[in-house]
Write an enzyme that holds these catalytic residues in place. Sequence first.
Site, PDB file in Angstrom:
ATOM      1  CG  ASP A   1      -4.373  -4.897   2.871  1.00 33.16           C
ATOM      2  OD1 ASP A   1      -5.358  -5.188   3.561  1.00 33.16           O
ATOM      3  OD2 ASP A   1      -3.953  -3.737   2.758  1.00 33.16           O
TER       4      ASP A   1
ATOM      5  CD  GLN B   1      -1.127   2.424   5.305  1.00 37.24           C
ATOM      6  OE1 GLN B   1      -1.872   3.356   5.529  1.00 37.24           O
ATOM      7  NE2 GLN B   1      -1.578   1.208   5.014  1.00 37.24           N
TER       8      GLN B   1
ATOM      9  CE1 TYR C   1      -5.225   9.418   5.336  1.00 41.70           C
ATOM     10  CE2 TYR C   1      -5.358   7.100   4.709  1.00 41.70           C
ATOM     11  CZ  TYR C   1      -5.348   8.097   5.677  1.00 41.70           C
ATOM     12  OH  TYR C   1      -5.469   7.756   6.995  1.00 41.70           O
TER      13      TYR C   1
ATOM     14  CE1 TYR D   1      -4.508  -0.905  11.421  1.00 37.73           C
ATOM     15  CE2 TYR D   1      -4.754   1.468  11.184  1.00 37.73           C
ATOM     16  CZ  TYR D   1      -5.059   0.175  10.780  1.00 37.73           C
ATOM     17  OH  TYR D   1      -5.892  -0.024   9.709  1.00 37.73           O
TER      18      TYR D   1
ATOM     19  CE  LYS E   1      -8.828  -0.660   3.361  1.00 36.73           C
ATOM     20  NZ  LYS E   1      -7.825  -0.777   2.279  1.00 36.73           N
TER      21      LYS E   1
ATOM     22  CE  LYS F   1      -5.923  -6.781  10.373  1.00 35.90           C
ATOM     23  NZ  LYS F   1      -5.510  -6.748  11.763  1.00 35.90           N
TER      24      LYS F   1
ATOM     25  CG  HIS G   1      -7.634   3.398   3.356  1.00 38.74           C
ATOM     26  ND1 HIS G   1      -6.277   3.186   3.491  1.00 38.74           N
ATOM     27  CD2 HIS G   1      -8.027   4.041   4.486  1.00 38.74           C
ATOM     28  CE1 HIS G   1      -5.864   3.662   4.658  1.00 38.74           C
ATOM     29  NE2 HIS G   1      -6.909   4.199   5.278  1.00 38.74           N
TER      30      HIS G   1
ATOM     31  CD  GLN H   1      -7.416 -28.475 -12.958  1.00 38.20           C
ATOM     32  OE1 GLN H   1      -8.322 -27.710 -12.664  1.00 38.20           O
ATOM     33  NE2 GLN H   1      -7.665 -29.735 -13.200  1.00 38.20           N
ATOM     34  CG  HIS H   2      -1.806 -31.628 -14.367  1.00 41.28           C
ATOM     35  ND1 HIS H   2      -2.369 -32.329 -15.408  1.00 41.28           N
ATOM     36  CD2 HIS H   2      -1.649 -30.355 -14.812  1.00 41.28           C
ATOM     37  CE1 HIS H   2      -2.552 -31.522 -16.447  1.00 41.28           C
ATOM     38  NE2 HIS H   2      -2.125 -30.320 -16.109  1.00 41.28           N
TER      39      HIS H   2
ATOM     40  CG  ASN I   1      14.001 -10.824   1.755  1.00 48.79           C
ATOM     41  OD1 ASN I   1      12.829 -10.500   1.846  1.00 48.79           O
ATOM     42  ND2 ASN I   1      14.386 -12.058   1.508  1.00 48.79           N
TER      43      ASN I   1
ATOM     44  CG  ASP J   1      -1.814   1.188   1.318  1.00 53.54           C
ATOM     45  OD1 ASP J   1      -1.656   2.127   0.517  1.00 53.54           O
ATOM     46  OD2 ASP J   1      -2.685   1.206   2.209  1.00 53.54           O
TER      47      ASP J   1
END
Length: 382
Positions: A235, A96, A92, A230, A134, A233, A20, A243-244, A106, A13
């Site tokens: 995300d 972030q 905004y 905080y 979210k 989130k 958001h 398959q297979h 890394n 983000d």
Amino acid sequence: MGMKITLSVIKADLGSIAGHHMPHPDQLAAVTKMLAEAKQKGLIVDFYVTHVGDDIQLIMTHTKGPDHPDIHGLAWDAFKAATKVARELKLYAAGQDLLSEAFSGNVKGLGPGVAELEMEEREAEPVITFHADKTEPGAFNLPLFRVFADPFNTAGLVIDPKMHDGFVFEVYDVFEGRSVLLKSPEEMYDILALIGTPGRYIVRRVYRKSDNLLAAVVSVERLNLIAGRYVGKDDPVAIVRTQHGLPAVGEVLEAFSFPHLVAGWMRGSHHGPLMPVPMRYARVTRFDGPPRVIALGWNISNGKLIGPADLFDDVAFDETRRLAQFITEYMRRHGPFMPHRLGPEEMEYTTLPLVLEKLKDRFVKSEEAKIVKKHSDMLSGS
């Protein structure tokens, strides 16, 4: 068997239009330009850029293996370019998810979410990448359990000899930073005992038991635990081979037909339904949500990304979305009360502690509490 290819999905983000909602097209153009140049130079084989809500998603193939500093450095530089655009446009929450100014080889631990899967291409290599907004990495616990361990979801567990032995789940403890390998079906109850707490225990990888083939990978980065505060989130993103001798595409998607409750949504502080949506609806609005996920279907051919197929863009998921809307309405009516709002353990990593800090000196001992303590002391003999 074909060449060994790594599929890397890295997201962040980096700023958004109107709160958001979604990235600006100039941000997407900036990262696309950098990845196109890297493809031309031969650093990556192929790429695709998209977004879910305010998260920019980089989907890349290359031959350098997981955790390669050149690939992670490319993603970091692309994210920095998008952040520069965001700051120029005064978007905004510009940058972030970039928790550091310096790249250390890394991107893990620096904010972006990462899922990488190295594979030897089969005769046909169908893969699904999932991209959620979210919510947190544990949002994939329930659907991945159903895909790889629930015969009521995945018929192949019963009737496909290559899947009949089951799968091995790597469950990661985000608080302790350690993993445990558990076999299904033998240790199914142990798996559920852990992953039923998705805020702590996350399905990180899934292997086919018969030959240890890596079938699924999930990003496990928890931004709040990294930053200690905080910052939004997590995300998460996930990669699932199909398959297979692995679950069919339809069996994988079936696990998302129930919009189960996940943590996240507004201010990362609320439970809401995980709604499967097509790319055109991958923009959050109501209460900055509800949480949503897209599924992109690919075939990988000598490293080239054939696709994507927008797999949730189907009327078959209309009822799931309708149920998610009903659950959204029901949960919102709780306002600031649990169970809509997260429990106290999870709220420690939101902005609520700032409010509690302001009030702490205004609490006084009640007379009832003094009486209870007196009786307790008498019973204990102190």
